[in-house]
Scaffold this motif. Structure first.
Motif, short mmCIF file in Angstrom:
data_model
loop_
_atom_site.label_atom_id
_atom_site.label_comp_id
_atom_site.label_asym_id
_atom_site.label_seq_id
_atom_site.Cartn_x
_atom_site.Cartn_y
_atom_site.Cartn_z
N ILE A 143 0.84 -1.10 -0.05
CA ILE A 143 -0.17 -0.01 0.00
C ILE A 143 0.83 1.21 -0.13
O ILE A 143 1.69 1.44 0.65
N LEU A 144 0.80 2.13 -1.12
CA LEU A 144 1.69 3.36 -1.29
C LEU A 144 0.64 4.27 -0.33
O LEU A 144 -0.44 4.79 -0.92
N LEU A 145 1.06 5.00 0.55
CA LEU A 145 0.33 5.81 1.44
C LEU A 145 1.10 7.17 1.42
O LEU A 145 2.12 7.45 2.06
N THR A 146 0.32 8.36 0.66
CA THR A 146 1.01 9.53 0.42
C THR A 146 0.31 10.43 1.43
O THR A 146 -0.83 10.87 1.26
N SER B 19 1.71 -4.40 3.35
CA SER B 19 2.66 -3.68 3.74
C SER B 19 2.54 -2.27 3.36
O SER B 19 1.91 -1.87 2.41
N ILE B 20 2.98 -1.41 4.22
CA ILE B 20 2.91 0.23 4.09
C ILE B 20 4.37 0.77 3.43
O ILE B 20 4.90 0.60 4.10
N GLU B 21 4.05 1.55 2.62
CA GLU B 21 5.18 2.26 2.09
C GLU B 21 4.85 3.47 1.90
O GLU B 21 3.79 4.05 1.54
N GLU B 22 5.60 4.49 2.49
CA GLU B 22 5.45 6.03 2.27
C GLU B 22 5.69 6.54 1.02
O GLU B 22 6.97 6.35 0.69
N GLY B 23 4.94 7.18 0.52
CA GLY B 23 5.06 7.93 -0.85
C GLY B 23 5.32 9.39 -0.63
O GLY B 23 4.90 10.01 0.31
N ASN B 24 5.72 10.10 -1.76
CA ASN B 24 5.80 11.49 -1.94
C ASN B 24 4.63 11.97 -2.61
O ASN B 24 4.31 11.65 -3.91
N ARG B 25 3.66 12.91 -1.87
CA ARG B 25 2.50 13.32 -2.71
C ARG B 25 3.03 14.06 -3.89
O ARG B 25 2.08 14.39 -4.89
N THR C 29 2.82 -2.13 -6.07
CA THR C 29 1.94 -1.26 -5.49
C THR C 29 0.60 -1.91 -6.03
O THR C 29 0.06 -1.66 -7.04
N LYS C 30 -0.27 -2.18 -4.96
CA LYS C 30 -1.60 -2.73 -5.02
C LYS C 30 -2.78 -1.65 -4.66
O LYS C 30 -3.71 -2.00 -5.37
N VAL C 31 -2.15 -0.89 -3.88
CA VAL C 31 -3.20 0.28 -3.52
C VAL C 31 -2.64 1.47 -3.42
O VAL C 31 -1.48 1.53 -2.98
N LEU C 32 -3.19 2.49 -3.69
CA LEU C 32 -2.65 4.03 -3.45
C LEU C 32 -3.68 4.75 -2.49
O LEU C 32 -5.01 4.93 -2.92
N LEU C 33 -3.12 5.26 -1.56
CA LEU C 33 -3.90 5.86 -0.56
C LEU C 33 -3.18 7.69 -0.70
O LEU C 33 -2.09 7.64 -0.67
N VAL C 34 -4.45 8.54 -1.00
CA VAL C 34 -3.92 9.78 -1.15
C VAL C 34 -4.56 10.85 -0.15
O VAL C 34 -5.75 10.69 0.03
N ASP C 35 -3.71 11.56 0.82
CA ASP C 35 -3.95 12.40 1.61
C ASP C 35 -4.39 13.76 1.08
O ASP C 35 -3.37 14.20 0.71
N LEU C 36 -5.61 14.04 0.95
CA LEU C 36 -5.81 15.50 0.29
C LEU C 36 -5.76 16.74 1.04
O LEU C 36 -5.84 17.65 0.74
N ASP C 37 -5.72 16.62 2.31
CA ASP C 37 -5.33 17.49 3.49
C ASP C 37 -4.22 18.45 3.08
O ASP C 37 -3.16 17.87 2.50
N ASN C 38 -4.13 19.68 3.32
CA ASN C 38 -3.11 20.72 3.13
C ASN C 38 -2.67 20.73 1.66
O ASN C 38 -1.70 21.28 1.37
N MET C 39 -3.73 20.15 0.89
CA MET C 39 -3.35 20.54 -0.67
C MET C 39 -4.25 21.62 -0.88
O MET C 39 -5.30 22.01 -0.55
N THR C 40 -3.54 22.53 -1.95
CA THR C 40 -4.21 23.73 -2.56
C THR C 40 -5.14 23.03 -3.40
O THR C 40 -5.30 21.97 -3.91
N THR C 41 -6.24 23.95 -3.59
CA THR C 41 -7.45 23.38 -4.74
C THR C 41 -6.77 23.35 -5.96
O THR C 41 -7.27 22.09 -6.65
N LEU C 42 -6.05 23.88 -6.48
CA LEU C 42 -5.21 23.58 -7.86
C LEU C 42 -4.83 22.14 -7.82
O LEU C 42 -4.69 21.50 -8.70
N VAL C 43 -3.98 21.96 -6.90
CA VAL C 43 -3.07 20.49 -6.73
C VAL C 43 -4.26 19.50 -6.64
O VAL C 43 -4.14 18.36 -7.35
#
Length: 550
Positions: free
Chosen positions: A5-8, A30-36, A50-64
């Motif tokens: 699981i790639l966790l950004t 297994s958890i692997e930390e990724g660069n957003r 990588t079987k799963v991609l988890l994306v944390d949208l907090d602290n991202m600008t609207t454009l991003v």
């Protein structure tokens, strides 16, 4: 090898919760930390591991965030994607699901939600791997196509040659031909997952079909299964020989009941199963499927998590006038006048009558629901609600009608719709009432000396007499007749000051054709007869007293 699981995310709480649940429940992840930042790069793709991609949208600008969603829209990612965010903007989550997101989680994350997600991801990865393996073994997917073709032809009676059916059955590896059909519906599937993507729905349905096939293959060695709708699928079985015909029904019901429990244990979803009769001649198997579907319709009245055999139900009538007009009209009238207690009481009575009509095809009920919703919308508008807002709500709720599959959902749907209508009636009630009363007062002031009636005034302000009578009394403190009488008596007092008018003429002038009746009404309200009142205002009180003293 564990599924990666790639966790950004920059949120340690999110990372630690996933690690804890994976460890506690021994998930093969297994958890692997990724660069957003990588997600934003045009050429970036997750690794094959990588079987799963988890994306944390907090602290991202609207454009991003827009760039990330655009990437999804361009179908860049083939792995399941899960979005995490503290709060989603209006329609944002819906748009993500449309773009193929596997799921959207809201912070703070709940342990049960994360556990369920990991379970679903595990199943998704397993099914994906099985599909890839099947394609490698049978690159043209020939056997699957033959199987689907045979099931379809059996369900709809397209093959009339029993030898041809037998040959096709042998070709796909069956040792016997089916002799009984079941129709299975996933309970409240559309209702619960209407915001999910079609891909998500397909995955869940296929998971349930797979569990069902596993059960029946374990019990009978063979079975045929095929999806027949987003929330339904058919099962064709070959039941072993029974001495008595009733034995086939008893065996089928027992198998269906056990299958229902097994499906619930394996998937967490409940199902309702309709069962058709046993047919020795495979060419008649489509009749069994029709009966199974017919039996399944009865879940509308009976609820969910059921097994229903066609022999245990009554046939639907051809009755079309189902919902009592008097009950519906009463409901609409009470809604219009914002009588909330009466509205919900009428709704309760209406559904009591519907629930007692189990010999009526529920599809006809559903057809009439749109008409009732439109009637209630008109009543809400007549009750003062904003027309545009009511039409918006009506469109929103009628779009949900296809998802209703039982009486309980139908009642909750109508209760929610009525609640929304009542809110808008209440919000706009004061302005609407004030304008109507003002317009009515102006009309009354100009016509109260004529043969005026409540119905005439109500018609003038485009309201029902009952509703107008209610709001008129609330606004003035008097009912309509009392108010008209007050105006006429006040006008009579004014005319009594003019000696050129007789009491008889005054009675006629203020709208009374009978002077004796006028005198009685006048004395009741004023405390004096018209003549005594005239004398009291025309003769000074000191002169009157002096006359009596002398």
């Amino acid at each position: 090898m564990k599924n990666k699981i790639l966790l950004t995310t920059d949120d340690r709480n999110v990372r630690n919760l996933f690690l804890q649940i994976i460890q506690d429940h021994q998930f093969d992840f297994s958890i692997e930390e990724g660069n957003r930042q990588n997600v934003l790069n045009e050429g970036w793709l997750p690794s094959k591991e990588t079987k799963v991609l988890l994306v944390d949208l907090d602290n991202m600008t609207t454009l991003v965030r827009d760039i990330v969603l655009q990437q999804l829209n361009n179908k860049k990612f083939t792995t399941p994607i899960v979005m995490i965010k503290s709060q989603y903007a209006n329609q944002e989550m819906r748009q993500m699901f449309k773009n193929g997101v596997f799921d959207c989680l809201t912070k703070p994350l709940d342990q049960e939600v994360v556990y369920r997600l990991l379970q679903e991801l595990r199943i998704e990865i397993l099914q994906s791997e099985q599909l890839m393996q099947q394609r490698s073994v049978d690159p043209n997917n020939i056997m699957k196509s033959l199987r689907v073709s045979l099931i379809y032809n059996l369900l709809y009676g397209n093959i009339k040659n029993s030898r041809e059916i037998w040959n096709q059955s042998q070709l796909i590896g069956l040792s016997t031909v089916p002799n009984m059909a079941m129709s299975i519906q996933i309970d409240e599937f559309l209702w619960k997952n209407r915001e999910k993507s079609k891909q998500w729905q397909d995955v869940v349905r296929n998971e349930i079909i797979t569990a069902t096939r596993q059960f029946f293959i374990h019990k009978l060695d063979e079975c045929l299964a095929m999806g027949t709708g987003i929330n339904q699928f058919a099962i064709l079985l070959s039941l072993p020989f029974q001495e008595q015909k009733a034995g086939y029904k008893e065996l089928a019901v027992k198998l269906a009941d056990d299958a229902k429990n097994y499906i619930s244990e394996q998937t967490g979803y409940s199902v309702t199963i309709g069962i058709g009769n046993y047919y020795e001649d495979v060419r008649n198997l489509h009749f069994s499927y029709q009966e199974a579907q017919y039996a399944l319709k009865y879940k509308f009245f009976m609820g969910k998590d059921l097994v229903i055999h066609v022999d245990n139900i009554e046939r639907f009538t051809n009755e079309h006038v189902l919902l009592p007009n008097q009950e519906v009209s009463a409901l609409a009238n009470k809604l219009m006048v914002n009588d909330q207690t009466a509205v919900y009481e009428n709704l309760k009575n209406l559904f009591a009558k519907i629930s007692s009509s189990q010999n009526v095809d529920p599809e006809v009920f559903i057809l009439q629901i749109s008409e009732i919703a439109a009637m209630l919308a008109r009543a809400a508008i007549n009750g003062g609600a904003n027309q545009k807002e009511i039409h918006t709500i009506l469109r929103e709720y009628t779009s949900i009608i296809p998802f209703i599959e039982n009486l309980s959902q139908l009642e909750q749907w109508m209760r929610d719709l009525i609640h929304r209508f009542l809110d808008f009636i209440t919000n706009h009630h004061n302005d609407h009432t004030l304008k109507s009363i003002q317009k009515a007062m102006e009309y009354i002031e100009g016509h109260f000396l004529e043969a005026i009636t409540l119905e005439k005034v109500a018609s003038h302000v485009h309201l029902s007499p009952t509703y107008f009578s209610r709001i008129f009394k609330n606004a003035t403190g008097s009912n309509f007749v009392e108010y008209i009488t007050y105006l006429r008596i006040e006008k009579a007092k004014e005319l009594l000051q003019d000696l050129n008018y007789t009491v008889y003429q005054i009675a006629f002038e203020v709208g009374y054709s009978n002077s004796h009746y006028f005198s009685r009404v006048f004395k009741t309200l004023v405390g004096k007869s018209p003549s005594d009142y005239r004398n009291s205002i025309l003769v000074p009180s000191d002169l009157t007293n002096e006359k009596f003293l002398n």
